[in-house]
Design a protein around this motif. Structure first.
Motif, PDB file in Angstrom:
ATOM      1  N   THR A   1      -5.652 -12.139   1.292  1.00 43.16           N
ATOM      2  CA  THR A   1      -4.368 -11.002   0.064  1.00 43.16           C
ATOM      3  C   THR A   1      -4.272  -9.937   0.420  1.00 43.16           C
ATOM      4  O   THR A   1      -3.357  -8.766   0.260  1.00 43.16           O
ATOM      5  N   VAL A   2      -5.391  -9.375   0.760  1.00 47.13           N
ATOM      6  CA  VAL A   2      -5.242  -7.813   1.826  1.00 47.13           C
ATOM      7  C   VAL A   2      -4.445  -7.939   2.618  1.00 47.13           C
ATOM      8  O   VAL A   2      -3.211  -6.769   2.562  1.00 47.13           O
ATOM      9  N   SER A   3      -4.077  -8.920   3.859  1.00 38.31           N
ATOM     10  CA  SER A   3      -3.738  -8.380   4.331  1.00 38.31           C
ATOM     11  C   SER A   3      -1.731  -8.579   4.282  1.00 38.31           C
ATOM     12  O   SER A   3      -1.165  -7.916   4.709  1.00 38.31           O
ATOM     13  N   LYS A   4      -1.951  -9.706   3.366  1.00 35.93           N
ATOM     14  CA  LYS A   4      -0.130  -9.896   2.753  1.00 35.93           C
ATOM     15  C   LYS A   4       0.121  -8.609   2.353  1.00 35.93           C
ATOM     16  O   LYS A   4       1.297  -8.265   2.045  1.00 35.93           O
ATOM     17  N   THR A   5      -0.839  -8.144   1.004  1.00 39.99           N
ATOM     18  CA  THR A   5      -0.345  -7.011   0.486  1.00 39.99           C
ATOM     19  C   THR A   5       0.245  -6.308   0.857  1.00 39.99           C
ATOM     20  O   THR A   5       1.515  -5.050   1.293  1.00 39.99           O
ATOM     21  N   LEU A   6      -0.714  -5.599   2.284  1.00 40.23           N
ATOM     22  CA  LEU A   6      -0.377  -4.881   3.298  1.00 40.23           C
ATOM     23  C   LEU A   6       1.173  -4.867   4.134  1.00 40.23           C
ATOM     24  O   LEU A   6       1.554  -3.561   3.956  1.00 40.23           O
ATOM     25  N   LYS A   7       0.969  -6.127   4.888  1.00 43.53           N
ATOM     26  CA  LYS A   7       2.404  -6.526   4.888  1.00 43.53           C
ATOM     27  C   LYS A   7       3.531  -6.633   3.876  1.00 43.53           C
ATOM     28  O   LYS A   7       4.667  -5.622   4.590  1.00 43.53           O
ATOM     29  N   LYS A   8       3.391  -6.807   3.235  1.00 43.34           N
ATOM     30  CA  LYS A   8       4.318  -6.238   2.188  1.00 43.34           C
ATOM     31  C   LYS A   8       4.869  -5.021   1.698  1.00 43.34           C
ATOM     32  O   LYS A   8       6.347  -4.109   2.106  1.00 43.34           O
TER      33      LYS A   8
END
Length: 216
Positions: A181-188
């Motif tokens: 979830t962190v990785s997806k959010t940071l990418k966003k």
């Protein structure tokens, strides 16, 4: 110019008088990843971080780790158990080479006797920490995962022209979400050009947009 080299500054200091008082004591040098105190220990001291980075965390009975707070220059930590007399509820370790000043009961009584107003300063400091803890509990209960991550980034955005040094796992442990979830959010956030990421580093490019996202 590289976008990662410019972002906003935010810092919460302890009261100035306490800062000036504590920093006069000799500091002990700690290497990176060195334990300062452990969960369940009796607290005979608390600490003033003169230089470096310290992580405070708890371990559950099944071995899971939860990061509670990251401290940087000019902050006090480990004082709650020192004053209430109960065993420590958390552990602390350095995340970088650090210089740490130890404050004991003799020190604090001497400070308060010489300058009673420092006691009020310290009450103010403890009150701020209680308020911050209450806010964190509310955030875990009511904020979405993305907003918790945004708030974590803002809270860690303290030093101008310096990155936030952390891993995706560190953020996940701090805000209670998975690394994925962190990785997806940071990418966003990166796609929105609110942040710029490098290996174990995050630069905030647009703090106002992150704040607007939190308020939405």
């Amino acid at each position: 110019m590289d976008k990662c080299n410019s972002f906003l500054d935010h810092q919460i200091d302890i009261p100035t008088k306490l800062f000036e008082t504590f920093k006069t004591k000799p500091a002990r040098k700690f290497k990176s990843n060195q334990v300062i105190y452990r969960q369940e220990e009796i607290a005979h001291n608390f600490y003033y971080l003169k230089e470096g980075i310290v992580q405070v965390f708890v371990n559950s009975s099944d071995g899971l780790e939860k990061i509670l707070k990251i401290y940087k220059n000019g902050e006090v930590f480990g004082e709650a158990s020192f004053f209430d007399g109960f065993p420590r509820m958390s552990s602390a370790k350095t995340l970088s080479d650090s210089e740490i000043i130890t404050i004991n009961k003799t020190d604090i009584m001497s400070y308060f006797q010489k300058e009673p107003f420092l006691a009020l300063n310290f009450i103010e400091l403890l009150s701020q920490k209680v308020r911050m803890l209450s806010n964190e509990i509310d955030n875990i209960s009511f904020l979405s995962a993305e907003k918790r991550i945004a708030q974590y980034l803002i809270s860690m955005n303290r030093y101008k022209n310096q990155p936030i040094n952390c891993t995706h796992e560190d953020i996940g442990k701090s805000v209670g979400v998975s690394r994925i979830t962190v990785s997806k959010t940071l990418k966003k956030f990166s796609n929105y050009e609110w942040i710029c990421t490098r290996y174990k580093q995050i630069f905030i490019l647009n703090k106002n947009s992150l704040l607007e996202f939190l308020d939405a």
